[in-house]
Write a protein that holds these residues in place. Structure first.
Motif, PDB file in Angstrom:
ATOM      1  N   ALA A 173       0.751  -0.531  -0.168  1.00 32.02           N
ATOM      2  CA  ALA A 173       0.220   0.220   0.420  1.00 32.02           C
ATOM      3  C   ALA A 173       0.914   1.042   0.237  1.00 32.02           C
ATOM      4  O   ALA A 173       0.432   1.828  -0.319  1.00 32.02           O
ATOM      5  CB  ALA A 173      -1.274   0.011   1.568  1.00 32.02           C
ATOM      6  N   VAL A 174       2.148   1.211   0.464  1.00 25.87           N
ATOM      7  CA  VAL A 174       3.002   1.986   0.487  1.00 25.87           C
ATOM      8  C   VAL A 174       3.277   2.853  -1.006  1.00 25.87           C
ATOM      9  O   VAL A 174       3.466   2.307  -2.377  1.00 25.87           O
ATOM     10  CB  VAL A 174       4.374   2.100   1.038  1.00 25.87           C
ATOM     11  N   THR A 175       2.999   4.359  -1.375  1.00 21.22           N
ATOM     12  CA  THR A 175       3.049   4.373  -2.879  1.00 21.22           C
ATOM     13  C   THR A 175       4.491   5.352  -2.663  1.00 21.22           C
ATOM     14  O   THR A 175       5.265   5.733  -1.868  1.00 21.22           O
ATOM     15  CB  THR A 175       1.826   5.163  -2.840  1.00 21.22           C
ATOM     16  N   GLU A 176       4.704   6.253  -3.823  1.00 20.80           N
ATOM     17  CA  GLU A 176       6.036   6.990  -4.341  1.00 20.80           C
ATOM     18  C   GLU A 176       5.465   8.019  -3.771  1.00 20.80           C
ATOM     19  O   GLU A 176       6.546   8.766  -2.781  1.00 20.80           O
ATOM     20  CB  GLU A 176       5.129   7.203  -5.503  1.00 20.80           C
ATOM     21  N   ASP A 177       4.458   8.438  -3.658  1.00 25.76           N
ATOM     22  CA  ASP A 177       4.458   9.692  -2.767  1.00 25.76           C
ATOM     23  C   ASP A 177       4.275   9.643  -1.079  1.00 25.76           C
ATOM     24  O   ASP A 177       5.364  10.396  -0.544  1.00 25.76           O
ATOM     25  CB  ASP A 177       2.784  10.110  -3.013  1.00 25.76           C
ATOM     26  N   ASP A 178       4.218   8.112  -1.265  1.00 30.00           N
ATOM     27  CA  ASP A 178       4.237   7.980   0.696  1.00 30.00           C
ATOM     28  C   ASP A 178       6.201   8.225   0.547  1.00 30.00           C
ATOM     29  O   ASP A 178       6.455   8.321   1.703  1.00 30.00           O
ATOM     30  CB  ASP A 178       3.975   6.819   1.110  1.00 30.00           C
ATOM     31  N   ILE A 179       6.935   7.883  -0.470  1.00 32.11           N
ATOM     32  CA  ILE A 179       8.250   7.730   0.032  1.00 32.11           C
ATOM     33  C   ILE A 179       8.915   9.426  -0.002  1.00 32.11           C
ATOM     34  O   ILE A 179       9.702   9.542   0.551  1.00 32.11           O
ATOM     35  CB  ILE A 179       9.179   7.306  -1.113  1.00 32.11           C
ATOM     36  N   VAL A 180       7.898  10.030  -1.133  1.00 31.43           N
ATOM     37  CA  VAL A 180       8.532  11.350  -1.283  1.00 31.43           C
ATOM     38  C   VAL A 180       7.833  11.875   0.432  1.00 31.43           C
ATOM     39  O   VAL A 180       9.106  13.145   0.402  1.00 31.43           O
ATOM     40  CB  VAL A 180       8.122  12.241  -2.619  1.00 31.43           C
ATOM     41  N   ALA A 181       7.178  11.928   0.450  1.00 29.30           N
ATOM     42  CA  ALA A 181       7.203  12.775   1.953  1.00 29.30           C
ATOM     43  C   ALA A 181       8.347  12.217   3.217  1.00 29.30           C
ATOM     44  O   ALA A 181       8.475  12.835   4.441  1.00 29.30           O
ATOM     45  CB  ALA A 181       5.996  11.741   2.642  1.00 29.30           C
ATOM     46  N   GLY A 182       8.758  11.153   3.040  1.00 24.51           N
ATOM     47  CA  GLY A 182       8.837  10.233   3.788  1.00 24.51           C
ATOM     48  C   GLY A 182      10.682  10.974   3.799  1.00 24.51           C
ATOM     49  O   GLY A 182      11.645  11.993   4.930  1.00 24.51           O
ATOM     50  N   ILE A 183      11.197  11.484   2.223  1.00 26.75           N
ATOM     51  CA  ILE A 183      12.617  12.440   1.681  1.00 26.75           C
ATOM     52  C   ILE A 183      11.895  13.614   2.188  1.00 26.75           C
ATOM     53  O   ILE A 183      12.994  13.892   2.784  1.00 26.75           O
ATOM     54  CB  ILE A 183      12.516  12.349   0.672  1.00 26.75           C
ATOM     55  N   GLY A 184      10.953  14.192   2.039  1.00 27.33           N
ATOM     56  CA  GLY A 184      10.957  15.579   2.709  1.00 27.33           C
ATOM     57  C   GLY A 184      11.534  15.773   4.573  1.00 27.33           C
ATOM     58  O   GLY A 184      10.952  17.133   5.115  1.00 27.33           O
ATOM     59  N   LYS A 185      11.074  14.786   5.105  1.00 23.41           N
ATOM     60  CA  LYS A 185      11.434  14.732   6.602  1.00 23.41           C
ATOM     61  C   LYS A 185      13.084  15.352   6.813  1.00 23.41           C
ATOM     62  O   LYS A 185      13.843  14.669   7.942  1.00 23.41           O
ATOM     63  CB  LYS A 185      11.255  13.052   7.428  1.00 23.41           C
ATOM     64  N   LEU A 186      14.034  14.844   6.031  1.00 23.53           N
ATOM     65  CA  LEU A 186      15.529  15.197   5.850  1.00 23.53           C
ATOM     66  C   LEU A 186      15.903  16.191   6.887  1.00 23.53           C
ATOM     67  O   LEU A 186      16.358  16.410   7.773  1.00 23.53           O
ATOM     68  CB  LEU A 186      16.321  14.666   4.274  1.00 23.53           C
TER      69      LEU A 186
END
Length: 469
Positions: free
Chosen positions: A178-191
């Motif tokens: 259920a994890v999407t690319e948008d979820d990954i991009v949100a994680g990158i935003g936490k850098l």
């Protein structure tokens, strides 16, 4: 100053600023973790671990690490390389990425039963015995086995009276799909939260299993020159071995997706360690950290031709990949890093993704690019305390002199060819000075790697004749 009669000693500030040490290769891994096993409340909050046990406590662990990709870095960093710290950002949210509730029959054996599915969320577990609800901590306890599956154990003083009781269990399970690319991009935003939370500057960013997707790649590189508005980091990017199965097709994948940022190293294919597969970035990132550590924490030595703790190369379906030197060099000529088996497995490739389109030495060679990032980060941290000080000659000299002392040390150790800072009054306009802007020049010349070593062999005919006299 008030009246004083006597003798005293006063101290003056040291004119040379002590350098701030910046770890050049702190790994940040963004991906999925079996957090149903861990104790991390906020799925997207960056977590730092300095040991394998600490990482497992926070994120959980799974042998299915190609799905739970953070586990790749945990195993490679702590168990294979003994490298720390590791910064982890998990995007798998148990409240969002989960399957609907399921009910199964459970038969205890010697008072215990292991649920068959991995990823069970303990807080959702409901146990019943003959339709009567059971209470956690009173009638039973739960814990995770080494294989990541939830174990139910009866409490002898509770309502479950038999070691072989038949129960029903209702629960929810994590759903990594259920994890999407948008979820990954949100994680990158936490850098951007890493330095404010921990005072750690990211050095190397990896997103195993997702970095080869254009949306994720673009998010990775968007802030690699201005994280928190000031810091820099380098990205390791795995090209998709599901769509790129042959070495001579890799360059087309790079061009199709426009993967040409100078702060990225492109990697192909995947790595094997025994009978386990790993995304290449998870194997290379801790090796880079180890290489930097062995060179005084200064990233001037290329990681190419350094030993990799792997046992082979493969595609994501397990197909073995065998590359000879010519094939590996073709990849290198296209700005792609791989590995070769030359008296043991070694990383092979010095060029960043911008090559061959960009041949500027500070951009196209990985060690030069990383040296520029490292120098910029340590300069910012060393002299941040000088911001808002009076714009006078003493303040400027303290920065210039301090950097030149460090630069001379780098040159003496042959870590750079030049590292010299100069303040030129002519380059500082009156308008800038009146606006509190100071411009200081830096000559910084890391050594390029010796990518080619050539020698010429010639037959000495006179030596043959002389040898017969």
């Amino acid at each position: 100053m008030g009246f004083f009669h006597g003798i005293k000693v006063l101290e003056k500030k040291t004119p040379v600023v002590a350098p701030v040490q910046v770890d050049s290769a702190v790994q940040v891994v963004i991906g999925l973790a079996p957090v149903n096993m861990g104790n991390t409340a906020d799925p997207l909050a960056p977590q730092v671990a300095y040991s394998y046990d600490e990482a497992v406590q926070k994120m959980g662990i799974s042998n299915n690490h190609l799905t739970y990709t953070i586990c790749e870095s945990m195993k490679m960093s702590f168990l294979n390389y003994n490298i720390s710290p590791l910064v982890m950002i998990n995007v798998l949210d148990p409240k969002k990425h989960k399957q609907q509730k399921t009910t199964v029959s459970v038969s205890l054996l010697e008072g215990k039963a292991e649920l068959s599915e991995e990823g069970v969320i303990p807080s959702t577990l409901q146990l019943t015995q003959t339709e009567a609800a059971l209470n956690a901590g009173v009638d039973y306890t739960t814990y995770f086995a080494d294989d990541g599956k939830l174990v139910i154990e009866r409490i002898s003083s509770g309502a479950i009276k038999s070691d072989t009781a038949a129960l029903k269990a209702t629960y929810e399970v994590l759903d990594p799909t259920a994890v999407t690319e948008d979820d990954i991009v949100a994680g990158i935003g936490k850098l951007q939260e890493i330095y404010p939370r921990y005072g750690i500057v990211p050095g190397t960013l990896i997103v195993p299993g997702y970095s080869g997707k254009p949306k994720v790649y673009n998010a990775m590189t968007a802030r690699c020159k201005n994280l928190n508005g000031i810091f820099r980091y380098h990205c390791l990017v795995d090209l998709d071995t599901g769509s790129v199965k042959k070495y001579d097709s890799v360059f087309a994948e790079k061009n199709k997706n426009n993967f040409i940022h100078e702060n990225t190293t492109l990697l192909w294919p995947m790595a094997e360690v025994g009978n386990e597969m790993y995304h290449f970035s998870a194997a290379v990132a801790p090796m880079i950290a180890e290489n930097d550590y062995e060179n005084d924490g200064v990233p001037f030595v290329s990681f190419s031709n350094k030993p990799l703790k792997i046992s082979g190369l493969c595609l994501n379906d397990g197909t073995e990949v065998v590359l000879d030197m010519e094939q590996a060099n073709l990849l290198n000529s296209q700005g792609i890093t791989t590995a070769i088996n030359m008296n043991g497995w070694r990383a092979w490739g010095n060029r960043t993704a911008c090559y061959p389109g960009n041949t500027d030495i500070k951009d196209c060679f990985v060690p030069c690019r990383r040296m520029y990032n490292w120098w910029a980060n340590q300069f910012i941290l060393s002299y941040f305390s000088k911001v808002d000080d009076p714009t006078n000659k003493r303040m400027i000299e303290s920065i210039v002199d301090s950097e030149n002392i460090k630069g001379n040390a780098y040159k003496t150790r042959y870590q750079v060819a030049e590292a010299k800072m100069v303040f030129d009054v002519e380059e500082n306009s009156l308008t800038d000075l009146l606006n509190g802007i100071i411009r200081i020049g830096m000559l910084f010349s890391p050594y390029p790697p010796a990518e080619q070593i050539l020698t010429t062999v010639e037959y000495d005919v006179n030596a043959l004749k002389e040898s017969l006299k």
